[in-house]
Scaffold this active site. Structure first.
Site, short mmCIF file in Angstrom:
data_model
loop_
_atom_site.label_atom_id
_atom_site.label_comp_id
_atom_site.label_asym_id
_atom_site.label_seq_id
_atom_site.Cartn_x
_atom_site.Cartn_y
_atom_site.Cartn_z
N ASN A 1 0.87 -1.10 0.03
CA ASN A 1 -0.03 -0.03 -0.10
C ASN A 1 0.92 1.40 -0.12
OD1 ASN A 1 -1.81 2.15 0.73
ND2 ASN A 1 -2.35 1.30 2.45
N GLY B 1 2.94 2.33 10.91
CA GLY B 1 3.76 3.59 10.51
C GLY B 1 4.89 3.49 11.73
N LYS C 1 0.07 4.16 -0.22
CA LYS C 1 -0.64 5.53 0.22
C LYS C 1 -0.59 6.60 -0.67
CE LYS C 1 -0.30 3.24 4.86
NZ LYS C 1 0.05 3.39 6.21
N GLU D 1 -5.32 -4.75 10.69
CA GLU D 1 -4.21 -3.79 10.97
C GLU D 1 -4.39 -2.87 12.36
OE1 GLU D 1 -2.25 -2.71 6.88
OE2 GLU D 1 -3.79 -1.45 7.20
P1 13P Z 1 3.21 0.34 7.62
O1 13P Z 1 3.72 -1.08 7.05
O2 13P Z 1 3.98 1.51 7.09
O3 13P Z 1 3.32 0.29 9.11
O4 13P Z 1 1.73 0.68 7.19
C1 13P Z 1 0.79 -0.52 7.22
C2 13P Z 1 -0.27 0.04 6.61
O5 13P Z 1 -1.27 0.77 6.98
C3 13P Z 1 -0.77 -1.01 5.32
O6 13P Z 1 -2.04 -0.57 4.94
#
Ligand code: 13P
Length: 252
Positions: free
Chosen positions: A12, A174, A14, A168
């Site tokens: 992802n 993050g 983002k 999640e």
């Molecule tokens: P991170 O791997 O950066 O913690 O993010 C996880 C996430 O939100 C994937 O959708």
């Protein structure tokens, strides 16, 4: 992992990436088949990159996905993107109900369910995200939060081929923090069990349950070896081909 379930390694991006990032995608796509011959792979890119990204991965084992979609097929919804538009741009998957959308855009379970149905309508696989906040976890509410989210966000008609569930924990996204392995195991077992009552054992037993939240090459093997963890949803580490492939290798 779960015997007889093909794992899914999902990235992802983002709100990261412009044209230059297609080089990263190219490297990830070229390496994926060899890194994880037994797994499916997808990277969910920003909508602006989807069409180009889909051309880049063509002919490889990696697919593309969107990160959100509107529930309607078309209409007066300035700035929104429909599931049909994502499919037209080559997507095979779309993430719905990510905690960042739930928090930033006030998306509730009913909205998420409508988006999942839109994904199916367009022939996409919906990756439906659920997860508790840190406060909910501290209050001992993790399982009830997950149950409420599953009941409200996963529409009837969900099957193992049109739906993937991503657990999640919001506090792990993050942050570099991850739950204890035993906590991941307990949450995934609980999700599977709840899905049996919601969707029936046959569907629930075949559905892919991803873990997401600070998955890195260094912790992927231990996370992916947990019962009922059938892949990963990867944010930050999916922005580097080497890291994404390092995680994919752990899925075999
Ligand atoms: P991170 O791997 O950066 O913690 O993010 C996880 C996430 O939100 C994937 O959708």
């Amino acid at each position: 992992m779960t015997p007889n379930i093909k794992p899914l390694i999902a990235g992802n991006w983002k709100m990261h990436g412009a044209g230059g990032s297609l080089e990263v995608l190219k490297a990830a796509a070229e390496g994926f088949g060899e890194a994880a011959p037994a797994a499916d792979g997808v990277i969910c890119v920003p909508a602006t990159l989807l069409d180009r990204a889909s051309r880049v991965v063509e002919g490889t084992a990696l697919q593309t996905g969107g990160q959100d979609c509107h529930a309607a097929e078309q209409g007066a919804h300035t700035g929104d993107v429909s599931a049909e538009m994502l499919a037209d741009a080559g997507a095979a998957y779309v993430i719905v109900g990510h905690s960042e959308r739930r928090a930033d855009h006030g998306e509730g379970d009913a909205t998420v369910a409508a988006k999942a149905k839109a994904a199916w309508r367009a022939g996409l696989t919906a990756i439906i995200c659920i997860g508790e906040t840190e406060a909910q976890r501290k209050a001992g509410e993790t399982f009830t939060v997950l149950e409420t989210q599953m009941a409200g966000s996963i529409p009837g008609g969900a099957t193992a081929s049109n739906t993937v569930i991503a657990y999640e924990p919001v506090w792990a996204i993050g942050t570099g923090l991850t739950p204890e392995i035993s906590d991941i195991e307990a949450a995934h077992a609980h999700i599977r069990q709840h899905l049996k009552t919601q969707l029936g054992a046959e569907v629930a037993d075949a559905m892919r349950l991803l873990y997401g939240g600070s998955v890195k090459p260094g912790n992927a093997e231990s996370i992916l070896s947990v019962d009922n963890v059938d892949g990963a949803l990867i944010g930050g580490a999916s922005l580097k081909a080497e890291d994404f492939l390092g995680i994919a290798r752990a899925a075999g």
